[in-house]
Design a protein around this motif. Structure first.
Motif, mmCIF file in Angstrom:
data_model
loop_
_atom_site.group_PDB
_atom_site.id
_atom_site.type_symbol
_atom_site.label_atom_id
_atom_site.label_comp_id
_atom_site.label_asym_id
_atom_site.label_seq_id
_atom_site.Cartn_x
_atom_site.Cartn_y
_atom_site.Cartn_z
ATOM 1 N N SER A 133 0.839 -1.192 0.000
ATOM 2 C CA SER A 133 0.000 0.000 0.000
ATOM 3 C C SER A 133 0.877 1.246 0.000
ATOM 4 O O SER A 133 2.019 1.208 0.479
ATOM 5 N N GLU A 134 0.344 2.328 -0.561
ATOM 6 C CA GLU A 134 1.070 3.603 -0.498
ATOM 7 C C GLU A 134 1.117 4.084 0.939
ATOM 8 O O GLU A 134 2.009 4.830 1.334
ATOM 9 N N ASP A 135 0.124 3.639 1.707
ATOM 10 C CA ASP A 135 0.079 3.987 3.128
ATOM 11 C C ASP A 135 0.924 2.971 3.897
ATOM 12 O O ASP A 135 0.524 1.810 4.047
ATOM 13 N N SER A 136 2.069 3.412 4.389
ATOM 14 C CA SER A 136 2.981 2.485 5.057
ATOM 15 C C SER A 136 2.415 1.998 6.399
ATOM 16 O O SER A 136 2.989 1.119 7.036
ATOM 17 N N GLN A 137 1.295 2.593 6.807
ATOM 18 C CA GLN A 137 0.660 2.151 8.049
ATOM 19 C C GLN A 137 -0.272 0.958 7.829
ATOM 20 O O GLN A 137 -0.688 0.301 8.780
ATOM 21 N N ALA A 138 -0.646 0.727 6.565
ATOM 22 C CA ALA A 138 -1.575 -0.385 6.288
ATOM 23 C C ALA A 138 -0.924 -1.700 6.679
ATOM 24 O O ALA A 138 0.247 -1.920 6.398
ATOM 25 N N PHE A 139 -1.690 -2.570 7.326
ATOM 26 C CA PHE A 139 -1.117 -3.818 7.831
ATOM 27 C C PHE A 139 -2.166 -4.920 7.843
ATOM 28 O O PHE A 139 -3.352 -4.680 7.662
ATOM 29 N N CYS A 219 -10.390 -28.012 -7.252
ATOM 30 C CA CYS A 219 -10.268 -28.342 -5.825
ATOM 31 C C CYS A 219 -10.351 -27.023 -5.060
ATOM 32 O O CYS A 219 -10.291 -25.958 -5.669
ATOM 33 N N PRO A 220 -10.444 -27.072 -3.721
ATOM 34 C CA PRO A 220 -10.436 -25.833 -2.957
ATOM 35 C C PRO A 220 -9.152 -25.039 -3.226
ATOM 36 O O PRO A 220 -8.067 -25.626 -3.242
ATOM 37 N N ALA A 221 -9.303 -23.760 -3.426
ATOM 38 C CA ALA A 221 -8.139 -22.928 -3.737
ATOM 39 C C ALA A 221 -8.235 -21.605 -2.989
ATOM 40 O O ALA A 221 -9.291 -20.986 -2.942
ATOM 41 N N VAL A 222 -7.119 -21.210 -2.382
ATOM 42 C CA VAL A 222 -7.080 -19.967 -1.602
ATOM 43 C C VAL A 222 -5.793 -19.195 -1.914
ATOM 44 O O VAL A 222 -4.714 -19.781 -1.985
ATOM 45 N N LEU A 223 -5.952 -17.902 -2.120
ATOM 46 C CA LEU A 223 -4.790 -17.022 -2.296
ATOM 47 C C LEU A 223 -4.614 -16.233 -1.008
ATOM 48 O O LEU A 223 -5.581 -15.661 -0.500
ATOM 49 N N VAL A 224 -3.398 -16.239 -0.470
ATOM 50 C CA VAL A 224 -3.171 -15.504 0.784
ATOM 51 C C VAL A 224 -2.324 -14.258 0.540
ATOM 52 O O VAL A 224 -1.442 -14.249 -0.312
ATOM 53 N N GLU A 225 -2.618 -13.227 1.296
ATOM 54 C CA GLU A 225 -1.791 -12.015 1.343
ATOM 55 C C GLU A 225 -1.220 -11.997 2.758
ATOM 56 O O GLU A 225 -1.872 -11.561 3.703
ATOM 57 N N GLN A 226 -0.029 -12.518 2.889
ATOM 58 C CA GLN A 226 0.562 -12.841 4.195
ATOM 59 C C GLN A 226 0.741 -11.635 5.124
ATOM 60 O O GLN A 226 0.555 -11.739 6.337
ATOM 61 N N CYS A 227 1.133 -10.515 4.553
ATOM 62 C CA CYS A 227 1.292 -9.279 5.324
ATOM 63 C C CYS A 227 1.534 -8.155 4.320
ATOM 64 O O CYS A 227 1.484 -8.389 3.113
ATOM 65 N N PHE A 228 1.803 -6.953 4.809
ATOM 66 C CA PHE A 228 2.127 -5.830 3.915
ATOM 67 C C PHE A 228 3.647 -5.674 3.830
ATOM 68 O O PHE A 228 4.288 -5.411 4.850
ATOM 69 N N VAL A 229 4.175 -5.821 2.618
ATOM 70 C CA VAL A 229 5.632 -5.633 2.478
ATOM 71 C C VAL A 229 6.011 -4.162 2.652
ATOM 72 O O VAL A 229 7.188 -3.838 2.788
ATOM 73 N N THR A 230 4.994 -3.298 2.640
ATOM 74 C CA THR A 230 5.241 -1.865 2.809
ATOM 75 C C THR A 230 5.167 -1.422 4.273
ATOM 76 O O THR A 230 5.304 -0.242 4.574
ATOM 77 N N ASN A 231 4.896 -2.375 5.159
ATOM 78 C CA ASN A 231 4.787 -2.043 6.583
ATOM 79 C C ASN A 231 5.929 -2.711 7.358
ATOM 80 O O ASN A 231 6.063 -3.943 7.358
ATOM 81 N N GLN A 232 6.740 -1.868 7.971
ATOM 82 C CA GLN A 232 7.941 -2.351 8.675
ATOM 83 C C GLN A 232 7.625 -3.459 9.684
ATOM 84 O O GLN A 232 8.243 -4.528 9.673
ATOM 85 N N GLN A 233 6.642 -3.197 10.536
ATOM 86 C CA GLN A 233 6.321 -4.173 11.594
ATOM 87 C C GLN A 233 5.795 -5.486 11.011
ATOM 88 O O GLN A 233 6.172 -6.575 11.457
#
Ligand SMILES: [Zn+2]
Length: 266
Positions: A133-139, A219-233
């Protein structure tokens, strides 16, 4: 009568019938014993061994010149790191066969990955990605099952809910109501495509396409977005070596829960 067996006075026909009855009783017992043995053996096999391995279609998002989203780390670093850890866990378990959509460092189109999984006939598919995200706070964490109205929606949703729950268990902050969302591609009149991301409470069936890795999957299929690479924490918790390892463990547990099998040797 003295000294003689009463059976000798029994009519021949009666004797024959009695022998036949005795013979029939023995056959019944034999059949029952065989049946019990077979049932026991089958039960043992089902309980202790799953003779056919479960096939997991594992997609490390992006690859090659496509590094994915850029942030504190590049998205592809996270997807490859996590895929390697999850592959390790599944192989160590012994009940799985992992089909990776690509080799490490390899570039491959989403369509080719999708076709590869269709040919491999996996029991389930998990596609690894990270948000930006452009917002580095997004998590936070979110995942996308095959949406309402599409193939294997119900099963994908159940699998996604297990994944979100396991991620929450290791401290991920779930986005939306429960970390599960539905993703669509919407085209406008000029042919521009944009993503439409909806909360899992929006169960309406839309005619839009969903993400390429989930499309028409058998079959069952899921895409994950593990975290924000733009957020340090977020990166520190879920994008580096340790964070990818614990995320892989969460996915492994979700896979076992979905398949209703015990976790092994953890
Ligand atoms: Zn991605």
């Amino acid at each position: 009568m003295k000294g003689k067996n009463w059976r000798e006075y029994e009519p021949a026909k009666k004797q024959k019938n009695r022998r036949r009855r005795r013979k029939g009783g023995f056959l019944k017992k034999l059949i029952l014993a065989i049946l019990l043995f077979v049932l026991g053996y089958v039960g043992y096999q089902i309980y202790f061994h799953h003779s056919k391995p479960y096939i997991v279609g594992l997609d490390a998002g992006h690859g090659g010149i496509d590094i994915g989203a850029e942030g504190v780390i590049n998205e592809v670093e996270l997807t490859e790191r996590t895929a390697a850890k999850l592959t390790e866990l599944l192989k160590a378990d012994g009940r799985f066969r992992v089909v990776q959509s690509r080799d490490e460092g390899e570039a491959k189109s989403v369509t080719d990955r999708n076709h590869l999984f269709k040919r491999a006939r996996p029991d389930l598919v998990i596609s690894l990605h990270a948000n930006a995200s452009e917002d580095s706070q997004a998590f936070g964490f979110e995942c996308y099952p095959s949406p309402p109205g599409k193939e294997n929606h119900d099963k994908s949703l159940k699998f996604a809910q297990y994944i979100a729950k396991e991620m929450e268990g290791i401290g991920a902050r779930l986005r939306g109501t429960d970390g599960v969302r539905f993703g669509y591609y919407v085209s406008d009149e000029e042919g521009n495509t944009s993503k439409l991301l909806l909360d899992s409470s929006d169960t309406q069936v839309y005619d839009y396409d969903t993400f390429g890795m989930l499309k028409n999957m058998k079959c069952p299929a899921v895409l994950v977005e593990q975290c924000f690479v733009t957020n340090q924490q977020d990166v520190e918790e879920f994008g580096l070596e340790e964070g990818c390892a614990k995320s892989a463990q969460a996915y492994y547990r979700a896979i076992c829960k979905y398949l209703a099998i015990n976790e092994e040797k953890k």
